[in-house]
Enzyme design. Sequence first.
Site, PDB file in Angstrom:
ATOM      1  N   ASP A  75     -47.726 -45.972 -69.506  1.00 11.45           N
ATOM      2  CA  ASP A  75     -46.552 -45.468 -70.222  1.00 11.45           C
ATOM      3  C   ASP A  75     -46.959 -44.556 -71.371  1.00 11.45           C
ATOM      4  O   ASP A  75     -48.087 -44.601 -71.867  1.00 11.45           O
ATOM      5  CB  ASP A  75     -45.698 -46.631 -70.743  1.00 11.45           C
ATOM      6  N   GLU A 137     -47.207 -50.772 -72.707  1.00 10.15           N
ATOM      7  CA  GLU A 137     -48.133 -51.035 -73.811  1.00 10.15           C
ATOM      8  C   GLU A 137     -47.563 -50.523 -75.123  1.00 10.15           C
ATOM      9  O   GLU A 137     -47.756 -51.132 -76.181  1.00 10.15           O
ATOM     10  CB  GLU A 137     -49.480 -50.354 -73.525  1.00 10.15           C
TER      11      GLU A 137
END
Length: 377
Positions: A75, A137
């Site tokens: 991400d 994350e």
Amino acid sequence: MTPEAIPEAILADLVACADLPGAPNARVAGCVQAHLARAGVECTVLPGPEGDRVNLFATIGPRDVPGYVLSGHMDVVPVAGQVWASDPFRLRAEGGRLYGRGATDMKGFLACMIAMVPELLALGLRRPIHLAFSYDEEIGCRGVPHMLAALPGLCAPPLACIVGEPTDMQPVLSHKGKQALELVIEGKAAHSSQPDLGVNAIYPAAEVLLFIRNLAARLAAEGPFDARFSPPCSTVVAGVVQGGAALNIIPDRCTVQMEVRSVPGQAPEAISAEVLARLAALEGVRVSHRELARYPALPPPEDRGLAELLERLTGKPALQSVSYGTEAGLFHGAGVPSIICGPGSISRAHRPDEFVTVDELAGCCAMLRGLGQVAAG
């Protein structure tokens, strides 16, 4: 295509996948899977409990032998409100720099991981190298715990984990832990001309804010201290306060977003608990809270073996600590010795015109090549 150009081509594909944290990540996960499949490696898809996000895990070499994990998140942070010189989700090459959202944080490392697969396969590794790709994350390392829960069924206990966050290819040994919370105070709305008929939620929120300020001052004065970090103590801050709808309405709701960053040996939850106790003690209002993010500290290693290995592979001395956090603390907590080392600079992360250089990608590939030679041993 020359070997030097392979990471750049893979990075271009990854950058084009604008999958943000807290949202489905099928595009970027599919991109990673496709590149690994073309290189001849299958990966295990590990769906998260959200139902629309996955972790990925692949192994090069024998699964039943302890080996090394390369870990990175898929991400990237949003670009909303930022002014870029070009499309942030289309890789732009200029003067040896590769611009794009996530180029440094941390799709550059992912591109190097994938680009090195053919070389690693050709080495006939005696110890495996595992490729771990996580989700969410950027909003608190939410994907990694689910991957770690599945790890015993995926491979033998790993020898070590290298988390490829941007460190200028300098090994980093430790970081602080973190917990972020949203505190909610609810009162009662009324017309501002009759404040006695309402309960103003902002005033008790102010009491909590002052408590947070005083707690931060106490931590700075009393510690505990760890000189390996800057600042050398745990910290607590309030970062976002929202309350009120109009000046002539008594506000019936106020929220405070706060975070704790703690030195190893002091759990962030222990500090947050003091704030939550003060929140619960407020009178005349309803209170609640929710956790926004959490990850443990990565303590300095007791054994310097992993640090010495990365110093040898990168040619750079290890850095004792950094102020930002990573999923390395989670791997450490799961019993996997961990270190942070990756291409690019953290100073470019989350900013407009984020970039990684071609030379930095080449340096990362060289480090991974050296690790492969160690694993082939």
